[in-house]
Design an enzyme around this catalytic site. Sequence first.
Site, PDB file in Angstrom:
ATOM      1  CG  HIS A 121      -0.238  -0.067   2.532  1.00 54.80           C
ATOM      2  ND1 HIS A 121       0.271   1.030   3.182  1.00 54.80           N
ATOM      3  CD2 HIS A 121       0.041  -1.123   3.330  1.00 54.80           C
ATOM      4  CE1 HIS A 121       0.825   0.672   4.321  1.00 54.80           C
ATOM      5  NE2 HIS A 121       0.698  -0.637   4.435  1.00 54.80           N
ATOM      6  CG  ASP A 122      -0.301   4.245   1.343  1.00 52.18           C
ATOM      7  OD1 ASP A 122      -1.167   5.006   0.885  1.00 52.18           O
ATOM      8  OD2 ASP A 122      -0.499   3.503   2.315  1.00 52.18           O
ATOM      9  N   GLY A 139       4.943  -1.215   2.546  1.00 52.81           N
ATOM     10  CA  GLY A 139       4.173   0.000   2.323  1.00 52.81           C
ATOM     11  C   GLY A 139       5.032   1.244   2.223  1.00 52.81           C
TER      12      GLY A 139
END
Length: 261
Positions: A121-122, A139
Site C-alpha cells: 500500500h501507498d 508499504g
Amino acid sequence: MAEIHPSAVVAPEAKLADGVKIGPFCIVGPDVQLGENVELLSHVVIEGRTTIGKNNKIFPFASIGHCPQDLKYNGEPSRLEIGDNNTIREHVTINPGTEGGGMLTKIGSNCLIMVGAHVGHDCQIGDHVILVNNATLAGHVIIENWAIIGGLSAVHQFCRIGQHAMIGGMSGVENDVIPYGSVTGNRARLGGLNIVGLKRRNFDREVIHSMRTAYRLLFAQEGTMAERVEDVYSMYKDIEPVMEIVKFIRQDSSRGVCTPK
C-alpha cells in the site's frame, strides 16, 4: 468494444475502453476502469477503486486492487493507479493506498512486474521499473524511474530507491538507495554505482567517470556526510546525474542512506 469471455465475471458498473480483452474466469469489480487494449489473460482479479491505463497485459492469478494488508485500514476509499504499457505477470499482488499514506498506490508506465512480486500500500513506482520474481515492496516505498529490484529481494517500508539503481537478488533493503547505486546483501550495503546499467543506457563515458569520482568523494572517510555532499555539489554542478544523487541525499527521509561496508 470489449471482448469478454463467457466465464468471466465483470460488474456492470466497471468502465472498459475499446479493445479490452477479459479472458476466462477473470473477475472485475464495479469501481475498476480499464484503458484501451488492456488484456487480462485468465483468472485475474481486479477490485477496488483501480484505474489501469492502456496496453497493459496481466497474466493469470494476479490480484490487483484488493484491500491493503494494513491493520489500520478501515475501508477508506483509497485508490490504485497503473499507467500504460506495463506487463504484470502471474501471482502478482498490488494493493491500494491507505489514509496514512495519501490514499494512493501508483505505478507508472512501461514497467515489468514479474512472477509473485508484491507492491504494498501507498507505494509510488516510476516508469521503466523492473520487479524481478518474488520481489517484495512494503508499504510507502518509492521506486524511481529505471530501477531494478532483484528476485527474492525485500524493501523495508518508507525506503526510497533512486533512479537507475540496482538491487541485487535476495537482498534486504533497510535504507534509501542513491540514484545509480548498486546494493546487495542480507542487509543490503552499497557496492558502488550501477555501471553496467549506465553503459546499457548509453550514458556518456566522461559523465560516468565524473560520477565514479563523485561517488568516492561522497563515501570517503574524511569529514561528515553533509560536508562531503557540499564538496561534491560545488565540484560537479554541471553534471546532472551527480546533482541527482546530491538532491536525493539532501531530501528528508525516515530512513538513512545505504552506505558501503
